[in-house]
Design a protein around this motif. Structure first.
Motif: not given
Length: 329
Positions: A177-178, A46, A39, A42-43, A76, A180-182
């Protein structure tokens, strides 16, 4: 190139099963090793105002190219820089706003270790995906993702096989994961894949495929059946649209209506068109997706669809053939 001494179908199948078993186990083994570093990676991406720059060399370089392409197509912005080329000028592509993802199974590739100090001096953040947590590359990285494997699938335990599969899977996990986060959704995906089937389904609207103007087979309610048949033949849509002087459709006269009329009488030439047509025909708006038009036609088992504006006035029409030509179905 060495020549085969013998070939056994049974042995080749056994070898294939062995390779797939080893590579599947290598990917599965990554799951329990995932920790807080993931994570953080990922952070970091982002939060970066720049792009993701993926780098590598050799077989992992090929995996890096695929990772950059996957990231770019899932929201991304990313591109690939070959580690050797980076040391000869391409390092200028990397800025302090970027995040660099470096892939190396050994974590000791000379080409990567040459550019790492320059990347960090530039102010870019560094994520390493390696097979060895104690390697120089892993130690220099801001975040290290462990993609180590216990063995290669190569029978010599030399050729990068399980290790590249593990790196590929780790990269995919990061990209998803990116995504989903976006909140990256189907429409976003379609915009980056306009040539694909999903792009055609989600970006093609009814107005893009409908027929309009003189191409519409149009008759007035007081027209004769003969006029309707001539217009139907001219339009090539399998119907004639019956509309009043205000362009409001009152019905359609289709091939099916013609067959039903012929089954009921020997001579339909003098019959009233309004008595034979299908009233209240199905319609859709021009701003609807073409895929919605396809679903509506399939659900109601019809081959044509009128297109009307917000005031109910006829602006176009389409049939299944139009949707097939546009590759919506």
């Amino acid at each position: 190139m060495s020549r085969p001494t013998s070939f056994s179908p049974e042995a080749s199948l056994a070898q294939a099963r062995r390779v797939l078993t080893i590579e599947a186990a290598a990917v599965a083994a990554l799951i329990p090793r995932l920790d807080a570093a993931f994570p953080r990676a990922v952070e970091m991406i982002l939060a970066a105002p720049g792009r993701v720059v993926v780098t590598g060399i050799g077989k992992t370089g090929h995996i890096g190219r695929k990772l950059a392409a996957t990231l770019a197509s899932t929201g991304t912005p990313a591109y690939f820089v070959h580690a050797a080329e980076a040391a000869h000028g391409d390092l200028g592509m990397i800025t302090s706003a970027d995040v660099v993802i470096a892939l190396s199974h050994s974590g000791s590739s000379a080409e990567l270790l040459t550019i790492v100090p320059l990347v960090k001096r530039q102010g870019a953040r560094l994520i390493a995906i390696t097979g060895h947590a104690n390697s120089p590359l892993a130690q220099e990285a801001d975040v290290h993702l462990d993609a180590g494997v216990s063995e290669e699938a190569c029978s010599l335990n030399l050729a990068p096989t399980a290790s590249t599969t593990a790196a590929l899977a780790m990269g995919d996990a990061l990209a998803v994961a990116l995504l989903d986060a976006r909140g990256f959704g189907e429409v976003d995906f379609a915009r980056s894949h306009p040539g694909g089937s999903l792009g055609r389904r989600l970006l093609t609207h009814v107005r893009d495929v409908m027929r309009s103007g003189p191409a519409l087979p149009l008759v007035r309610p007081d027209a004769s059946v003969t006029d309707a048949l001539l217009e139907m033949s001219r339009g090539g849509m399998g119907m004639a649209i019956v509309a009043d002087a205000s362009a409001r459709p009152t019905g359609v006269f289709t091939d099916g209506d013609l067959r039903r009329a012929l089954a009921g009488t020997d001579d339909i030439r003098h019959a009233a068109l309004t008595a034979l047509m299908t009233r209240n025909p199905r319609s859709i708006g021009p701003d609807a997706l073409a895929a919605e038009a396809a679903e509506l036609m399939e659900r109601h088992r019809i081959n044509q669809l009128l297109v009307v504006d917000a005031d109910g006035r006829l602006v176009g029409a389409l049939n299944m053939h139009d949707l097939m030509q546009a590759k919506v179905i």
